[in-house]
Each structure stands twice: as structure tokens, then as C-alpha cells.
Design a protein around this motif. Structure first.
Motif, PDB file in Angstrom:
ATOM      1  N   MET A 166     -79.496  27.586 -10.784  1.00 27.63           N
ATOM      2  CA  MET A 166     -78.415  27.783 -11.754  1.00 27.63           C
ATOM      3  C   MET A 166     -78.985  28.232 -13.095  1.00 27.63           C
ATOM      4  O   MET A 166     -80.013  27.730 -13.529  1.00 27.63           O
ATOM      5  N   LYS A 167     -78.294  29.157 -13.719  1.00 31.84           N
ATOM      6  CA  LYS A 167     -78.636  29.525 -15.087  1.00 31.84           C
ATOM      7  C   LYS A 167     -77.909  28.580 -16.049  1.00 31.84           C
ATOM      8  O   LYS A 167     -76.733  28.295 -15.874  1.00 31.84           O
ATOM      9  N   VAL A 168     -78.652  28.106 -17.044  1.00 29.66           N
ATOM     10  CA  VAL A 168     -78.055  27.283 -18.096  1.00 29.66           C
ATOM     11  C   VAL A 168     -78.289  27.986 -19.418  1.00 29.66           C
ATOM     12  O   VAL A 168     -79.419  28.331 -19.766  1.00 29.66           O
ATOM     13  N   VAL A 169     -77.205  28.222 -20.143  1.00 27.11           N
ATOM     14  CA  VAL A 169     -77.262  28.923 -21.420  1.00 27.11           C
ATOM     15  C   VAL A 169     -76.923  27.935 -22.526  1.00 27.11           C
ATOM     16  O   VAL A 169     -75.868  27.301 -22.495  1.00 27.11           O
ATOM     17  N   ILE A 170     -77.833  27.769 -23.484  1.00 24.73           N
ATOM     18  CA  ILE A 170     -77.618  26.854 -24.604  1.00 24.73           C
ATOM     19  C   ILE A 170     -77.443  27.676 -25.872  1.00 24.73           C
ATOM     20  O   ILE A 170     -78.300  28.499 -26.213  1.00 24.73           O
ATOM     21  N   PRO A 194     -79.073  20.575 -15.210  1.00 26.12           N
ATOM     22  CA  PRO A 194     -79.381  20.139 -13.848  1.00 26.12           C
ATOM     23  C   PRO A 194     -80.805  20.489 -13.420  1.00 26.12           C
ATOM     24  O   PRO A 194     -81.542  21.154 -14.146  1.00 26.12           O
ATOM     25  N   GLN A 195     -81.165  20.058 -12.235  1.00 34.22           N
ATOM     26  CA  GLN A 195     -82.460  20.375 -11.648  1.00 34.22           C
ATOM     27  C   GLN A 195     -82.605  21.893 -11.459  1.00 34.22           C
ATOM     28  O   GLN A 195     -81.646  22.594 -11.166  1.00 34.22           O
ATOM     29  N   ASN A 196     -83.837  22.365 -11.615  1.00 29.17           N
ATOM     30  CA  ASN A 196     -84.208  23.745 -11.275  1.00 29.17           C
ATOM     31  C   ASN A 196     -83.427  24.793 -12.072  1.00 29.17           C
ATOM     32  O   ASN A 196     -83.171  25.895 -11.565  1.00 29.17           O
ATOM     33  N   PHE A 233     -89.421  17.186 -16.239  1.00 37.03           N
ATOM     34  CA  PHE A 233     -88.831  16.230 -15.307  1.00 37.03           C
ATOM     35  C   PHE A 233     -87.685  16.768 -14.459  1.00 37.03           C
ATOM     36  O   PHE A 233     -87.214  16.079 -13.554  1.00 37.03           O
ATOM     37  N   ARG A 234     -87.202  18.000 -14.744  1.00 37.38           N
ATOM     38  CA  ARG A 234     -86.099  18.567 -13.956  1.00 37.38           C
ATOM     39  C   ARG A 234     -86.486  19.894 -13.318  1.00 37.38           C
ATOM     40  O   ARG A 234     -85.618  20.594 -12.796  1.00 37.38           O
ATOM     41  N   ASN A 235     -87.760  20.238 -13.384  1.00 36.76           N
ATOM     42  CA  ASN A 235     -88.237  21.511 -12.823  1.00 36.76           C
ATOM     43  C   ASN A 235     -87.495  22.719 -13.388  1.00 36.76           C
ATOM     44  O   ASN A 235     -87.300  23.728 -12.699  1.00 36.76           O
ATOM     45  N   ALA A 236     -87.068  22.606 -14.624  1.00 35.64           N
ATOM     46  CA  ALA A 236     -86.415  23.735 -15.292  1.00 35.64           C
ATOM     47  C   ALA A 236     -87.473  24.692 -15.829  1.00 35.64           C
ATOM     48  O   ALA A 236     -88.649  24.348 -15.941  1.00 35.64           O
TER      49      ALA A 236
END
Length: 208
Positions: free
Chosen positions: A1-5, A117-119, A147-150
């Protein structure tokens, strides 16, 4: 998943007009069309139909904050871009007070790390927002990588100046400052008590 902050500005939304940002350095982040939120231009170039994207807006609350309106403008811009792509977009927020206190930064750190989330592949835009929050944001990114493999793919900053007479935007520029985050990460993991060796590690990093 892509997470955009995205750190959302508090200032009057009427001043945040779409800008075509030239890029100093990494041309991969350059987008030819004007955008209000610089990271939206990168998403326009990188999103694919099957992508699942979580967009987290960091909102600074206060009596005169216009974060909500600015967030709405950023969301509308991204939705328009995505209309031709078809990625799945989900939205979330982290609300912090306009106070440089321990409680504020603890909340930002814990809320962000809980929402990533993870990854995750992380795209971050720190153009706007409450400036001291960046330190907590860096800590959150470091936590989820560990800790989340991000992985932090992009960290960008859009610079612009305002003409004092016309209030028009001048000299915009977009900077890919991902290397600054990885420098922050490197210093915390050098793992040596020898200052000379540590200095060499930094010089090697800067030569890359």
C-alpha cells in the motif's frame, strides 16, 4: 500500500494557488501541470489503477486555522488527478494543536505510527504546516521503517516566495529532500564511538 503524508497549511486558503513547480535535482518528481499540493504532482506520475493509497493529512488546529478548507482543496485536486487513473484512495487525518509541547509531538508520533500499515511505501510532503512537527514526523518515519517494514520513497518540499507588493508567487521550486531523511536515519545507526570513523561514514554518504 502507498501511504501519503501531507502537512496541511493553516494560512488562508486563497493564497494557496496552483503552481507549476520546477525541480532542483531529481527530475523524476517534476510535474508539468500546476498543483496546490506538490506531492499530488508526483502521485499523478506514479499512481496506477490497481494501487491502494492511504492519504493522511496532518492538521494543525487553532482559532484561526483554515486547515479544513485547505485539506478539502488538496483532496479535490487529487480526486481530479485520480479520475483518469482509477486508484483506490482512502483518507485519514491526524489532528494536533498549534502548540510546541511534548504532548503535541507525542500525539503526532503515536497517531501516525498507528495509522501506517505494514509494508507501506511512504510519500511525504512537508511543504506546509506547523514547522516544528517535522522532527516528530521524521521519528515516525524512522519507527515504521524499523518496525513495520515500511520504506520512505519520497520526501518533498515545495518552496515559493511572495512578492511583497503584488502578493503574487515568485520563484517556486520543488526539492526532493528524501536524502535528508536518510541522513537523519544514518546518524542514528552509525554504531561507533570513534568520531573519526563516524565522520568518514558521513563524508562517504555526502559523496554519493
Amino acid at each position: 500500500m502507498k501511504v501519503v503524508i501531507i502537512t496541511v497549511p493553516m494560512k488562508r486558503s486563497v493564497r494557496i494557488e496552483p503552481i507549476a513547480y520546477p525541480v532542483d535535482g531529481n527530475k523524476a518528481v517534476e510535474y508539468e501541470n500546476p498543483v496546490r499540493c506538490p506531492i499530488n504532482g508526483i502521485l499523478a506520475k506514479t499512481l496506477k489503477k490497481d494501487d491502494h493509497v492511504k492519504v493522511i493529512y496532518v492538521m494543525t488546529t487553532g482559532e484561526n486555522s483554515e486547515c479544513e478548507q485547505n485539506k478539502s482543496n488538496f483532496m479535490a485536486e487529487l480526486e481530479e488527478i485520480n479520475a483518469k487513473i482509477g486508484a483506490t484512495l482512502n483518507y485519514d487525518t491526524v489532528n494536533i494543536e498549534f502548540l510546541p509541547s511534548k504532548q503535541t509531538y507525542n500525539k503526532l508520533l503515536t497517531d501516525l505510527t498507528e495509522k501506517i500499515p505494514q509494508n507501506a511505501e511512504i510519500y511525504t510532503d512537508i511543504t506546509f504546516g506547523f514547522k516544528p512537527e517535522i522532527l516528530s514526523l521524521f521519528c515516525a518515519l524512522r519507527f515504521v521503517e524499523e518496525f513495520r517494514n515500511a520504506i520512505v520513497q519520497y520526501l518533498v518540499y515545495g518552496k515559493a516566495e511572495f512578492n511583497p507588493k503584488t502578493e503574487q508567487i515568485e520563484n517556486p521550486m520543488l526539492f526532493d529532500i528524501t536524502s535528508l531523511y536518510y541522513l537523519f536515519k544514518l546518524i542514528g545507526t552509525i554504531g561507533t564511538t570513534d568520531a573519526e570513523t563516524a565522520s568518514k561514514v558521513l563524508k562517504d554518504f555526502f559523496s554519493l
